[in-house]
Design an enzyme around this catalytic site. Structure first.
Site, short mmCIF file in Angstrom:
data_model
loop_
_atom_site.label_atom_id
_atom_site.label_comp_id
_atom_site.label_asym_id
_atom_site.label_seq_id
_atom_site.Cartn_x
_atom_site.Cartn_y
_atom_site.Cartn_z
N LYS A 2 1.85 1.17 -2.89
CA LYS A 2 2.93 1.95 -3.49
C LYS A 2 2.60 2.38 -4.92
CE LYS A 2 6.71 0.74 -0.50
NZ LYS A 2 6.04 -0.14 0.48
C1 LIG Z 1 5.85 0.16 1.88
C2 LIG Z 1 4.77 -0.59 2.58
C3 LIG Z 1 4.35 -0.23 3.90
C4 LIG Z 1 5.01 0.87 4.70
O1 LIG Z 1 4.77 2.16 4.21
P1 LIG Z 1 5.71 3.38 4.62
O2 LIG Z 1 5.29 4.52 3.80
O3 LIG Z 1 7.12 2.93 4.30
O4 LIG Z 1 5.54 3.61 6.09
C5 LIG Z 1 3.28 -0.95 4.45
N1 LIG Z 1 2.70 -1.97 3.79
C6 LIG Z 1 3.08 -2.34 2.55
C7 LIG Z 1 2.38 -3.47 1.88
C8 LIG Z 1 4.11 -1.67 1.89
O5 LIG Z 1 4.48 -2.05 0.65
#
Ligand SMILES: *Cc1c(COP(=O)(O)O)cnc(C)c1O
Length: 463
Positions: A112
């Site tokens: 993120k």
């Molecule tokens: C947010 C997140 C996801 C999922 O990603 P999306 O874009 O919501 O599909 C997967 N793994 C981790 C570690 C995350 O923080």
């Protein structure tokens, strides 16, 4: 470039307004009116560019006149300067034609950061130009909060308030948020659960009269267009390193809200040769059921070993639906309006989606086994989210000759519980720059689950 709503009834907006608006007024999500397309020659010329320059090439066509080239380059430079690996998104080989794209070298050890470091810098730049200060408010069950705080901590024109459920996030997750002591960062530990936090944020957006004059709330949630856009870059980056555009490269993505994998879909629409995108889910499998059985019925939330993928519905899926239904906003609005029965996709349209997307569900037991197996096979330690992507790819991949890239969305040290189950004697230290996390000073405000008290706290803090 203009941006339009997936439900067809909101005004079209410029890039800057789209980014600062979030959700469209008709309840839809903003998407570009048309996508930039790169020819095979243009993609071939991108081979060898470093991550930042590649990001500039991919993002620039979306921005139009809202940012000069120098401004965009500056934003990208600042956003990715906080990453600890000089490649930003390094690839590691784990099997013949199987690769891990490590997206966890940002400040909070999860992918993120790619989107939120960029979004923070972008917001701050746009707000300075408009001479405006805004308030970012969000709720977190753990991961997004710290990435948003890290993204905004150095922003002069943003104050950020993140609500987390008191005593219900892990200590690492809490400390990643509460040890950021910048004057513009406010952590609220709410005496309630994650739903209470989300409801508090929703109510605050609905009535913002508690804010001091001239301030407004902005959201940094995963439907923000700039977050998706920033994520397109690493698909190009990985594929170029593995021989694109001459070679086709496929991806497996641990999926929750469908933001990350949707960026992969966009990369393909922009010209990158991708034949298969694997939607990997945990027990919260609404997308897997939808793709495999046309079953889009919501089920109760299951708490899994991969908590960042624990979702009931995937908000960004609407953006794919918009394309699948011929970019007809009315059709999407109709499809989503009928709340009496779960959404049913047209079979022909679902067939079209299946040409590109495969899906697979991985439960906790298999997640733990996959962590153990990959450690034995390649001496590589997976976090539980990434393990789901690897296992799903191995189950449903169509070609063993084309490279399969599994996106690694978090560092294993962030989820020690799953790793300890797989490898009980294995120590996973935090990376060096975080080793003093447990000694750092914390700051947060514990508040009752009461809207008035939260608003009073915010209003005082903003004076
Ligand atoms: C947010 C997140 C996801 C999922 O990603 P999306 O874009 O919501 O599909 C997967 N793994 C981790 C570690 C995350 O923080």
């Amino acid at each position: 470039m203009k941006f339009i709503s997936t439900r067809g009834r909101a005004p079209s907006l410029s890039f800057a307004d789209t980014v600062l608006t979030g959700l469209a007024s008709d309840g839809g999500l903003y998407v570009p009116e048309s996508l930039p397309k790169f020819s095979c020659e243009e993609i071939a010329e991108m081979a060898g560019l470093d991550y930042r320059e590649l990001a500039f090439r991919i993002i620039q066509p979306f921005v139009g006149d809202d940012l000069s080239d120098d401004e965009l380059r500056g934003i990208i430079e600042r956003a990715y300067s906080s990453f600890r690996h000089s490649a930003i998104a390094p690839l590691v080989q784990t099997d013949s034609n199987e690769w891990i794209l490590e997206l966890f070298h940002g400040p909070t050890l999860a992918f993120k950061d790619f989107a939120l470091q960029f979004l923070g810098q972008l917001f701050d730049h746009l707000l300075k130009k408009r001479d405006e200060r805004v308030v970012v408010m969000g709720a977190t069950s753990g991961d997004t909060g710290s990435a948003a705080i890290e993204g905004c901590r150095h922003c002069d024109n943003i104050d950020i308030f993140i609500l987390h459920p008191h005593n219900r996030v892990s200590e690492v997750q809490r400390r990643q948020m509460t040890t950021v002591l910048s004057d513009n960062v406010f952590n609220i530990a709410l005496e309630g659960n994650f739903d209470d936090c989300q409801n508090m944020v929703k109510a605050s957006f609905a009535d913002q009269s508690f804010l001091p004059d001239g301030r407004r709330l902005v959201a940094v949630n995963s439907i923000n267009w700039a977050r998706i856009m920033a994520q397109i870059v690493y698909y190009f980056y990985a594929a170029l390193r593995l021989g694109a555009p001459q070679k086709t490269v496929n991806f497996s993505v641990p999926t929750g809200n469908f933001g990350d994998i949707f960026a992969g879909y966009l990369a393909r629409q922009m010209g990158l040769p991708i034949d298969q995108l694997v939607i990997a889910t945990n027990a919260n499998d609404i997308l897997h059921r939808c793709i495999s059985d046309n079953d889009h019925s919501p089920k109760p939330l299951v708490h899994s070993l991969s908590p960042s993928m624990d979702i009931m519905v995937s908000s960004n899926f609407e953006r794919l639906l918009f394309d699948l239904y011929g970019r007809d906003g009315n059709a999407v609005a109709e499809l989503l309006a009928d709340r009496s029965a779960p959404m049913q996709l047209d079979e022909a349209i679902l067939g079209k989606a299946r040409e590109l997307f495969s899906s697979y569900r991985v439960d906790d037991t298999r997640t733990v086994e996959t962590i153990r197996e990959l450690h034995e096979q390649a001496e590589y330690l997976l976090d539980p989210h990434t393990a789901i992507g690897v296992e799903a790819a191995r189950r449903v991949r169509k070609s063993t000759e084309q490279p399969m890239v599994c996106l690694s969305t978090a560092h294993p040290a962030k989820f020690p519980e799953a790793v300890a189950r797989a490898l009980p004697t294995h120590e996973i230290p935090l990376p060096a720059y975080m080793q003093d996390l447990f000694q750092r000073e914390e700051r947060m405000k514990v508040l009752p689950n009461d809207l008035q008290q939260v608003h009073d706290f915010m209003a005082t803090a903003l004076k």
